[in-house]
Design a protein around this motif. Structure first.
Motif, PDB file in Angstrom:
ATOM      1  N   ASN A 199       0.849  -1.190   0.000  1.00 62.07           N
ATOM      2  CA  ASN A 199       0.000   0.000   0.000  1.00 62.07           C
ATOM      3  C   ASN A 199       0.886   1.243   0.000  1.00 62.07           C
ATOM      4  O   ASN A 199       1.574   1.505   0.970  1.00 62.07           O
ATOM      5  N   LEU A 224       0.067   4.413   0.091  1.00 65.75           N
ATOM      6  CA  LEU A 224      -0.611   5.638   0.506  1.00 65.75           C
ATOM      7  C   LEU A 224       0.339   6.626   1.160  1.00 65.75           C
ATOM      8  O   LEU A 224       0.200   7.824   0.990  1.00 65.75           O
ATOM      9  N   PRO A 260      -0.962   7.587  -5.125  1.00 67.60           N
ATOM     10  CA  PRO A 260      -1.609   6.271  -5.044  1.00 67.60           C
ATOM     11  C   PRO A 260      -1.479   5.504  -6.360  1.00 67.60           C
ATOM     12  O   PRO A 260      -1.304   6.090  -7.419  1.00 67.60           O
ATOM     13  N   VAL A 306      -5.544  -1.417  -8.036  1.00 71.06           N
ATOM     14  CA  VAL A 306      -6.037  -1.773  -6.702  1.00 71.06           C
ATOM     15  C   VAL A 306      -7.267  -2.663  -6.840  1.00 71.06           C
ATOM     16  O   VAL A 306      -7.427  -3.656  -6.124  1.00 71.06           O
ATOM     17  N   GLU A 325      -7.470   2.191  -0.033  1.00 70.21           N
ATOM     18  CA  GLU A 325      -6.525   2.573  -1.080  1.00 70.21           C
ATOM     19  C   GLU A 325      -7.250   2.844  -2.396  1.00 70.21           C
ATOM     20  O   GLU A 325      -6.954   3.796  -3.113  1.00 70.21           O
TER      21      GLU A 325
END
Length: 60
Positions: free
Chosen positions: A4, A6, A11, A17, A47
């Motif tokens: 992930n 983030l 992103p 995702v 996400e």
């Protein structure tokens, strides 16, 4: 499943995702998610939402 990002600023694309979400669902096909899978799913949904928002803003 990819890490992930983030915290890394940008992103991943929502489609990437979403594919991770689909892969998780396929791996659990026909049975409930384990606690670990549920936690991973919840992180992926967060996400994905961030990626969707970023894509909408970028398109504006």
């Amino acid at each position: 499943m990819s890490p992930n990002p983030l915290g890394s600023g940008q992103p991943r694309p929502a489609a990437a995702v979403n594919e991770d979400i689909r892969a998780l669902a396929r791996s659990a096909w026909g049975r409930p998610l384990t606690d670990e899978e549920r936690a991973a799913y919840e992180l992926l949904v967060v996400e994905w939402a961030a990626a969707e928002r970023a894509e909408v803003v970028a398109a504006a």
